[in-house]
Scaffold this active site. Sequence first.
Site, mmCIF file in Angstrom:
data_model
loop_
_atom_site.group_PDB
_atom_site.id
_atom_site.type_symbol
_atom_site.label_atom_id
_atom_site.label_comp_id
_atom_site.label_asym_id
_atom_site.label_seq_id
_atom_site.Cartn_x
_atom_site.Cartn_y
_atom_site.Cartn_z
ATOM 1 N N GLY A 15 0.842 -1.206 0.000
ATOM 2 C CA GLY A 15 0.000 0.000 0.000
ATOM 3 C C GLY A 15 0.871 1.247 0.000
ATOM 4 O O GLY A 15 1.885 1.290 0.685
ATOM 5 N N ARG A 25 13.512 10.232 -3.106
ATOM 6 C CA ARG A 25 14.385 11.397 -3.319
ATOM 7 C C ARG A 25 15.680 11.255 -2.510
ATOM 8 O O ARG A 25 16.789 11.489 -3.022
ATOM 9 C CB ARG A 25 13.625 12.656 -2.889
ATOM 10 N N ALA A 26 15.537 10.856 -1.247
ATOM 11 C CA ALA A 26 16.715 10.755 -0.377
ATOM 12 C C ALA A 26 17.652 9.644 -0.853
ATOM 13 O O ALA A 26 18.888 9.813 -0.864
ATOM 14 C CB ALA A 26 16.273 10.501 1.067
ATOM 15 N N ARG A 76 0.900 -4.965 -5.682
ATOM 16 C CA ARG A 76 1.045 -6.216 -4.940
ATOM 17 C C ARG A 76 1.275 -7.285 -5.997
ATOM 18 O O ARG A 76 0.599 -7.315 -7.017
ATOM 19 C CB ARG A 76 -0.190 -6.470 -4.085
ATOM 20 N N THR A 129 4.390 2.548 5.668
ATOM 21 C CA THR A 129 2.993 2.123 5.771
ATOM 22 C C THR A 129 2.262 3.050 6.731
ATOM 23 O O THR A 129 2.829 3.456 7.751
ATOM 24 C CB THR A 129 2.838 0.665 6.253
ATOM 25 N N ARG A 175 -5.412 -2.182 8.735
ATOM 26 C CA ARG A 175 -5.357 -3.624 8.524
ATOM 27 C C ARG A 175 -5.665 -4.319 9.854
ATOM 28 O O ARG A 175 -6.654 -3.964 10.472
ATOM 29 C CB ARG A 175 -3.989 -4.033 7.973
ATOM 30 N N ALA A 190 -12.993 10.515 21.325
ATOM 31 C CA ALA A 190 -14.118 9.609 21.039
ATOM 32 C C ALA A 190 -14.675 8.999 22.323
ATOM 33 O O ALA A 190 -13.955 8.836 23.313
ATOM 34 C CB ALA A 190 -13.653 8.505 20.097
ATOM 35 N N ARG A 216 -26.743 11.881 30.282
ATOM 36 C CA ARG A 216 -25.909 12.946 30.881
ATOM 37 C C ARG A 216 -25.932 14.225 30.048
ATOM 38 O O ARG A 216 -25.267 15.197 30.380
ATOM 39 C CB ARG A 216 -24.457 12.453 30.998
ATOM 40 N N GLU A 227 -10.494 -0.872 11.145
ATOM 41 C CA GLU A 227 -10.764 -1.718 9.977
ATOM 42 C C GLU A 227 -10.661 -3.206 10.315
ATOM 43 O O GLU A 227 -11.404 -4.036 9.798
ATOM 44 C CB GLU A 227 -9.721 -1.365 8.909
ATOM 45 N N GLN A 256 -7.359 8.300 3.627
ATOM 46 C CA GLN A 256 -6.310 8.278 4.664
ATOM 47 C C GLN A 256 -4.922 8.008 4.087
ATOM 48 O O GLN A 256 -3.917 8.259 4.731
ATOM 49 C CB GLN A 256 -6.614 7.180 5.696
HETATM 50 P P1 ADP Z 1 3.225 -4.599 2.792
HETATM 51 O O1 ADP Z 1 4.603 -4.538 2.258
HETATM 52 O O2 ADP Z 1 2.596 -3.263 2.963
HETATM 53 O O3 ADP Z 1 3.107 -5.504 3.995
HETATM 54 P P2 ADP Z 1 2.047 -6.708 1.163
HETATM 55 O O4 ADP Z 1 1.875 -7.666 2.302
HETATM 56 O O5 ADP Z 1 0.939 -6.595 0.196
HETATM 57 O O6 ADP Z 1 2.308 -5.215 1.639
HETATM 58 O O7 ADP Z 1 3.387 -7.118 0.401
HETATM 59 C C1 ADP Z 1 3.824 -6.381 -0.716
HETATM 60 C C2 ADP Z 1 4.445 -7.326 -1.716
HETATM 61 O O8 ADP Z 1 5.590 -7.962 -1.148
HETATM 62 C C3 ADP Z 1 3.560 -8.475 -2.161
HETATM 63 O O9 ADP Z 1 2.657 -8.119 -3.185
HETATM 64 C C4 ADP Z 1 4.581 -9.467 -2.690
HETATM 65 O O10 ADP Z 1 5.000 -9.126 -3.977
HETATM 66 C C5 ADP Z 1 5.740 -9.253 -1.718
HETATM 67 N N1 ADP Z 1 5.685 -10.280 -0.677
HETATM 68 C C6 ADP Z 1 4.781 -10.388 0.319
HETATM 69 N N2 ADP Z 1 5.000 -11.499 1.042
HETATM 70 C C7 ADP Z 1 6.050 -12.139 0.481
HETATM 71 C C8 ADP Z 1 6.766 -13.350 0.760
HETATM 72 N N3 ADP Z 1 6.423 -14.160 1.768
HETATM 73 N N4 ADP Z 1 7.803 -13.658 -0.047
HETATM 74 C C9 ADP Z 1 8.172 -12.854 -1.062
HETATM 75 N N5 ADP Z 1 7.535 -11.705 -1.379
HETATM 76 C C10 ADP Z 1 6.498 -11.338 -0.626
HETATM 77 O O1 F6P Z 2 -1.427 -1.174 4.590
HETATM 78 C C1 F6P Z 2 -2.058 0.024 4.262
HETATM 79 C C2 F6P Z 2 -3.512 -0.215 3.995
HETATM 80 O O2 F6P Z 2 -4.129 1.009 3.619
HETATM 81 C C3 F6P Z 2 -4.287 -0.852 5.148
HETATM 82 O O3 F6P Z 2 -4.638 0.077 6.150
HETATM 83 C C4 F6P Z 2 -5.467 -1.444 4.426
HETATM 84 O O4 F6P Z 2 -5.966 -2.575 5.123
HETATM 85 C C5 F6P Z 2 -4.855 -1.901 3.128
HETATM 86 O O5 F6P Z 2 -3.688 -1.120 2.924
HETATM 87 C C6 F6P Z 2 -5.769 -1.736 1.940
HETATM 88 O O6 F6P Z 2 -5.120 -2.235 0.825
HETATM 89 P P1 F6P Z 2 -5.656 -2.173 -0.680
HETATM 90 O O7 F6P Z 2 -5.052 -0.953 -1.280
HETATM 91 O O8 F6P Z 2 -5.112 -3.417 -1.307
HETATM 92 O O9 F6P Z 2 -7.138 -2.116 -0.614
#
Ligand code: ADP
Ligand code: F6P
Length: 326
Positions: A15, A25-26, A76, A129, A175, A190, A216, A227, A256
Amino acid sequence: MSDTIKTIGVLTSGGDAPGMNAVVRAVVRKAITNGVNVKGIKKGYQGLLNEEIIDMHAGSVADIIQKGGTVLGTARCREFTTEEGQKLGAEICRKHGIDGIVVVGGDGSYKGAAALSRQGINTIGVPGTIDLDISCTEYTIGFDTAVNTAMEAIDKIRDTSSSHERCSIIEVMGRAAGYLALWCGIANGAEDILLPEKYDFNEQQIINNIIRNRKRGKTHHLIINAEGIGHSTSMARRIEAATGIETRATILGYMQRGGSPTCKDRYFASVMGAYAADLLCQGKSNRVVCYQQGQFVDYDIEEALNMKKSISEYEYEVSRCLSGNV
Ligand code: ADP
Ligand code: F6P
């Protein structure tokens, strides 16, 4: 600096998160200063497998520090979770002369980085993230922007909720983690804060809180729902039926994840991106950049993935106390 590292790559994965551009950039500018070439890999691991690779220079990253999203794109990629995909990724790196890659993303992206390093390509992870759910680091790039965006939106919902004397359930992202919900819950004052790590599914307790607060004289009742618990719309229907008070659900969703990064996100992204470029240029691999106890540090990826963190008991107690639920 290592003599063997001539060219590094940078990719953003999973995400998107505000501040990812500041990391890119860095990385580019620090590596170039170190005498190392940089290539941008578009759309995460999917773009690597599709060979969507571009040359980057200092000017390629001009005017992006303030931009939300990621100029490199993200994706992904299921294929990269397989050994064949990872072998292909490493071959493509060798073909393009890429000695190492900075991977900006979450835990899933780190697993991909670890796999690539097992295939002989150096990798360094940077935590990007909005969820704040990476155990090895106290800060993840994007969280500050996202939590401020959510907080401002919830303030607005509170206005209309009070005017109509309604109960509002506001669902925030995260998540399986409740950090965004906890922070908004406290910052927005809240009345109920539902975290996946803590919620006992005792809806009657929430109903009792709403009825007590109404007696009250409170004109609104804000429930921040994470979520990871979800089902805000059906929850609203049940609460309305049980209390007789109009109840609305708002799922804040992708707003967000967008928007110009806050100062904090730009700062952390800049330092962490530069740190990652330095590690790669020194020939290091299979490391992640983290923020721990006021310091920028790095850990082995496997060690980092085995770490655990959880919602602070004290902060959770404070949230309950200030919402009037103890
Ligand atoms: P985040 O990095 O935010 O946790 P994801 O879980 O969707 O997001 O992972 C991003 C990408 O990293 C996945 O689409 C996949 O390409 C790679 N990835 C995730 N899990 C694995 C794994 N066990 N082995 C290798 N690559 C992975
Ligand atoms: O990890 C960031 C995030 O926005 C989570 O908060 C959320 O559950 C998920 O990504 C949503 O992912 P997608 O873009 O695949 O709907």
